[in-house]
Each structure stands twice: as structure tokens, then as C-alpha cells.
Design an enzyme around this catalytic site. Structure first.
Site, mmCIF file in Angstrom:
data_model
loop_
_atom_site.group_PDB
_atom_site.id
_atom_site.type_symbol
_atom_site.label_atom_id
_atom_site.label_comp_id
_atom_site.label_asym_id
_atom_site.label_seq_id
_atom_site.Cartn_x
_atom_site.Cartn_y
_atom_site.Cartn_z
ATOM 1 N N GLU A 39 0.876 -1.359 0.083
ATOM 2 C CA GLU A 39 -0.093 -0.155 -0.097
ATOM 3 C C GLU A 39 0.963 1.252 0.213
ATOM 4 O OE1 GLU A 39 -2.709 0.388 3.272
ATOM 5 O OE2 GLU A 39 -3.350 2.497 2.650
ATOM 6 N N ARG A 265 5.510 -13.134 9.292
ATOM 7 C CA ARG A 265 5.909 -11.812 8.870
ATOM 8 C C ARG A 265 7.173 -11.905 9.631
ATOM 9 N NH1 ARG A 265 2.495 -8.294 9.358
ATOM 10 N NH2 ARG A 265 3.929 -6.462 9.442
ATOM 11 N N LYS A 275 4.492 0.607 9.286
ATOM 12 C CA LYS A 275 4.605 1.847 8.551
ATOM 13 C C LYS A 275 3.805 3.093 9.316
ATOM 14 C CE LYS A 275 3.085 0.116 4.612
ATOM 15 N NZ LYS A 275 2.675 -0.195 3.268
#
Ligand code: ATP
Ligand code: MG
Length: 577
Positions: A39, A265, A275
Site C-alpha cells: 500500500e 511476517r 509503517k
């Protein structure tokens, strides 16, 4: 303690096993087509590098393709700056999407059409409940949800309302489009999830063409299917979303059905990776920007002196697994040292200079010594190093009153100057006020040319140095961990960034003296400052005549030593190898 041990051997993880089985059975026509779907709401970090390495790596290994796709369904947080930065970072890491860079926003019209299809077939309805009400109606893990009073709207009614939503007839938040699945499902993600919301925000690509935007969980499977993705790889948090991923594709016509696969992850000790949190560090000016060399962003690591090879080696070493774990940041540093040791040009730089005058060396004379550029790589050749009567050495390489086991220069003591001569200290000159040693007087032995003697005399210490007349001034930035806590996110739950960051994470030294060859150094070139660590020229501030160097990593892992010895957190001073 974080896991430092690499998991399964590369090439043998569960994802590769599954892909091999799919290829053998002819599933997806035997094709492998993956995507990396960031994104564009921030810069990429080392966790993304794991995903990039996996997705592009699988395509390469299995003769397939990998798309770059921007998941840009949330206009409020997204920006072209991030799109550009993400592309630059993926390329820098060494991966290539060729002509396949896509945007979920390219599919807005099709996503809208599919939503109408769902409504027409009774699989979606417009709901006027507020976000809070939807939350309340959704129930809990132990309690089933309740149907919204609007759940039984007819397809015709919902279609008309949905079209009115698109046409801008309602204010933001007035209603949403929801999938009609199962309000009692044990999986909360299936309790009529929202597909579309009204949001008046300019989109970085579609501008003001839309005032409704699809939710990620709806846009993602459709985007994957439109692009003919075969294996849609995501992190474990999405495991519970997979039934909805499949539901969407099962209820839309004529679309292939990619398989969602989840993997653990990357979590890295002493680091923040979300982020959102990285953005806060940038916005609160705790760091200088997304490319601050202390951040785990790709741009930060690059600026710090990390190489794409080191990051890929790290991704290879950690592999992929189905179980969450935290990798020690020492492993990332280890991968960097391994790479830089092979490739870095060795140079001499004096970070905290102290003047040495060689009394018996003729004034005005200059000798040029051959210095090898990299003992690990004979092909790297040698360079000429100027030597003269006045030199700079490291302040720490001299002690007027040497403690026991101090083997470097002190009054009466002989040491070797690397590549040059043996010198013996004959005295010091001090600042009359402070008493500080400002100059060390020495003599040299002309018979020790090149740093060896014919009589076999040994010295215990070897110092690096630069010729004062030839040296260049530089600024050197020594970085240390930004967070002293192994898990800073946990500490942040009750503290502010200012309380959690390492106050000594950056030490900027000015007035450093470096050898003249460094005038030509480029940010891409890995350097080893002898005995000091690995460095690179700063790509932002070290331009033109200005020499600024960043320490990428120390020569050895001083932190591991400190942690083993049970010592507390040290300051950010230069670790002494
Ligand atoms: P963040 O928490 O940093 O915001 P994100 O998952 O929201 O991460 P995206 O831009 O949506 O960021 O991620 C793009 C891809 O990178 C996704 O497929 C995601 O699964 C993957 N990814 C993100 N973080 C990690 C990580 N720490 N380890 C491995 N893959 C990751
Ligand atoms: Mg995300």
C-alpha cells in the site's frame, strides 16, 4: 531471546513444496504468478524485503512472473511520493516487475461492476448503520452477531442506493455496502464485512472521480484474480481473512481463483516495523526522514551502507515459515559484515584526530606507500598512500599513562604505523591551560620502511594514520540501535517515542581526517575504515566537496558481547574492535 538460528534450508519451505505440488498436478495450468502488493502509504522496510524476496524469488525459481501492485484503496493515507520510493526500493533490491506495475485503482470500475453483480444476486446490501452500530451488531467471539435492520433490502433497493452512493448523493459515512454472508459465523470476518464506504478524499491516481472506495479485503482477491495471480502470498494475520477471500471469488463470475497462502511476517528485535509507527517517528522528527540511516526502511538501510546483496542474503538465511518468531537484528548485521568483508575497499580514516610530528623525518618530504585495497580480494589492487612528517592518529591510540595491556603508543613505546614505519614516542606537547595532549612527538626508524624491520624486532601495536598535509576533513556519523529494548513496540504501549529511543543512537563526529582517496568515494561504494568499521559516503549530505560518512556496521558485534557479559546499555561511543 530472539531466534538467530536460520529455519529450514532455502528452497525447501512449505510454500515451495506447495507450488511444486500445484505444478505437478497442473493446478493453475502449471503457472506460477505472484505479486508484491504494497500500500503506498509509507516507505518499504526490511519486512517488505522478505516479502519481495519471496514473491519475486518464487517467480524466478519457477519460471513464473511477479507483478508489482499498489494496493491503493485508501486515498487518505496514500501518496505518489510513496509510489516512487517503493519502485526505487524494489529495483534497488535487485528485482524487476518488467512492464507489470499495476494499481488496484486501475480496477475501480471493474470492482464497482462486480459489487453490482453481488447486489443483483442477493450477496450484498446497502446498510445505513453507523460504523459504531455495525461494530455493536457484529457480536463478539463468544456471541453471534445480529442482523442489521437493512439486511433484507431487496437487490433492487440496494442497487439504487449503491448507485446513489457512487453518484455522491450521501455524505461520508451515511451508508456502506456489505457482503451478505453469515452474522453468526464463528469467523468474525464473515459477519457481513463492509465492501464499500463513502469517503470524499482525492486519490493520488483517480483524483475526485470516486467518492466511494472498496475495502482492502474485497479489492485484494479481485485484483489478484484480474491479474491472473496463482499464489497470493500474505502474512499470517490474514489467515482468518482467507474464507472471505475465497467467498468473494466464489461469488463472482468468470474470474480465476488464486490461492491465498500465509507465512510468518518478519519481526526484528530492537526495531519497529509498522509503517504507521515509522511515519510517527518521521512526523515527530525523532528521525530525520524515511531514509534516516537508523530506520529499518530500505531507503534508510541503503543510505546507511547496506547492500542489496546483504539484504537478499538475510532474506535467504531467515527463510519462510508458518510460525511467528523474532529474528535478532544481529543476524541482519552479520549478513552485512559478511558481504562487506568481501567487497569493501579498505581505507584509513582518523575519527578523533591527534597530531603526531616525526622529529627526524625531513620537512617537506613525501613518500608514497603501496596500500592494498582489500586483502580479501587481490583483484582489488593497491593504492598510493602519502606519508609525511606530520600525521594524524586516533586520539585513543595514544596514552600518556598507559594502563596495563595497553599496547599502543605511549612515551618511550614503539609501534607500527600501518603500511609505513615504526615510530617511537619521544614526548608530548600539552595545552598549558587544560593540560590536554595536543601533539605527540616521535622519531621513526628508516629501516622499518613498509612496516617491517630486518632485525625481526616486534611491536605490539599497529595504528592507522593519515598524512596531515594530505588528509581531507570529514564528518563521520556513528549509528547505534535506535531502540535499546528488544521489543520497542511493547515499551511504547506505556511510553512515548522520546522515552523509548536510544539517546545515543547517533553520534556525529566533525573534524575527522581521512585519506585523500576518499574524495572520490561514492555512496554506492562500501568502505572499511581500518579498525573502525564499515562505512559509506552519505548520499544526502555527502555531496560535492562535502565528505560525510555513515557507519553501516561495526567490525564485530559489540552488542552481542555486551549482552553476553550482562552489561547494561552502553553509550553510543565507537566500539573498539
Ligand atoms: P506495515 O505493518 O508495515 O504497515 P503492511 O502489511 O500494512 O505493513 P503493505 O504495504 O500492505 O504493508 O505490505 C505489502 C506486502 O508486504 C504485504 O504482502 C505484506 O504481507 C508484506 N509485509 C509487510 N510487512 C511484512 C513483514 N514484516 N514481513 C513480511 N512481509 C511483510
Ligand atoms: Mg497494509
Amino acid at each position: 531471546m530472539p531466534d538467530a538460528a536460520p529455519p529450514a534450508k532455502p528452497g525447501t519451505d512449505f510454500i515451495r513444496d506447495l507450488i511444486r505440488a500445484d505444478r505437478a498436478s497442473g493446478k493453475h495450468g502449471g503457472r506460477v504468478h505472484t505479486r508484491f502488493p504494497p500500500e503506498p502509504n509509507g516507505y518499504l522496510h526490511i519486512g517488505h524485503a522478505k516479502s519481495i524476496h519471496l514473491n519475486f524469488g518464487l517467480a524466478r525459481e519457477f519460471d513464473g512472473l511477479c507483478n508489482l501492485r499498489f494496493d491503493d484503496t485508501n486515498p487518505a493515507a496514500e501518496d505518489v511520493e510513496y509510489v516512487d520510493a517503493i519502485q526505487a526500493d524494489v529495483r534497488w533490491l535487485g528485482f524487476d516487475w518488467q512492464d507489470r506495475c499495476y494499481y488496484a485503482s486501475d480496477y475501480f470500475e471493474r470492482l464497482y461492476g462486480y459489487a453490482e453483480h453481488l447486489i443483483e444476486h442477493g450477496h450484498a446490501y446497502v446498510d445505513d448503520l453507523t460504523t459504531e452500530e455495525i461494530g455493536k451488531y457484529r457480536g463478539t467471539l463468544t456471541e453471534p452477531g445480529r442482523p442489521s435492520p437493512h439486511r433484507d433490502r431487496t437487490p433492487a433497493q440496494s442497487l439504487e442506493l449503491f448507485r446513489a452512493m457512487r453518484a455522491g448523493k450521501f455524505p461520508d459515512g451515511a451508508c456502506v455496502l456489505r457482503a451478505k454472508i453469515d452474522m453468526a459465523s464463528p469467523n468474525m470476518n464473515l459477519r457481513d464485512p463492509v465492501l464499500y464506504r463513502i469517503k470524499r478524499a482525492s486519490h493520488h491516481r483517480t483524483g475526485d472521480a470516486w467518492c466511494i472506495y472498496p475495502m482492502y479485503d474485497y479489492a485484494h482477491p479481485v485484483s489478484d484474480a484480474i491479474e491472473g495471480i496463482t499464489h497470493s502470498i500474505c502474512t499470517l494475520e490474514f489467515e482468518d481473512h482467507r474464507p472471505f477471500y475465497d467467498w468473494v471469488l466464489d461469488h463472482l463470475p468468470d474470474l480465476p481463483h488464486p490461492q491465498q497462502i500465509e507465512f510468518a511476517r518478519l519481526n526484528l528485535s530492537h526495531t519497529l516495523m509498522s509503517k504507521r509507527k515509522l511515519l510517527e517517528l518521521v512526523e515527530q522528527k525523532i528521525v530525520s526522514g524515511w531514509d534516516d540511516p537508523r530506520l529499518p526502511t530500505i531507503a534508510g538501510l541503503r543510505r546507511r551502507g547496506y547492500t542489496p546483496e546483504a539484504i537478499r542474503a538475510f532474506a535467504e538465511t531467515i527463510g519462510v515459515a508458518k510460525r511467528d518468531s523474532t529474528i535478532s537484528s544481529a543476524l541482519l548485521e552479520y549478513c552485512l559484515r559478511e558481504d562487506l568483508n568481501r567487497r569493501a575497499r579498505r581505507v584509513m580514516a582518523v575519527l578523533r584526530p591527534l597530531k603526531v610530528v616525526i622529529e627526524n623525518y625531513p620537512e617537506g618530504r613525501v613518500e608514497w606507500f603501496d596500500a592494498e585495497n582489500n586483502p580479501e580480494d587481490p583483484a582489488a589492487g593497491t593504492r598510493k598512500l602519502p606519508f609525511s612528517r606530520e600525521l594524524w592518529i586516533e586520539r585513543d591510540d595514544f596514552r600518556e599513562d598507559p594502563p596495563k595491556k595497553y599496547f599502543r603508543l605511549s612515551p618511550g613505546r614503539e609501534i607500527r604505523l600501518k603500511f609505513a614505519y615504526y615510530i617511537t614516542c619521544t614526548g608530548v606537547i600539552k595545552d598549558p591551560k587544560s593540560g590536554e595532549v595536543t601533539e605527540v612527538r616521535c622519531t621513526y626508524d628508516p629501516a622499518s620502511r613498509g612496516g617491517t624491520t630486518t632485525d625481526g624486532r616486534k611491536v605490539l601495536g599497529t595504528s592507522h594514520w593519515v598524512s596531515a598535509a594530505h588528509s581531507l576533513d570529514a564528518e563521520v556519523r556513528l549509528y547505534d540501535r535506535l531502540f535499546l529494548d528488544e521489543d520497542p513496540a511493547a515499551r511504547l504501549e506505556s511510553g512515548t517515542y522520546a522515552e523509548v529511543v536510544n539517546p545515543a543512537s547517533l553520534e556525529a563526529l566533525t573534524g575527522c581526517k581521512v585519506e585523500p582517496a576518499l574524495a572520490e568515494a561514492t555512496p554506492e561504494e562500501p568502505l572499511q575504515f581500518l579498525r573502525q568499521g564499515y562505512f559509506c559516503r552519505d548520499r544526502v549530505h555527502g555531496t560535492g566537496d562535502r565528505l560525510v560518512f555513515n557507519r553501516a556496521v561495526t567490525l564485530r558485534d559489540t552488542w552481542a558481547k555486551i549482552e553476553k557479559s550482562g552489561g547494561g546499555a552502553p553509550g553510543g561511543g565507537t566500539p573498539r574492535p
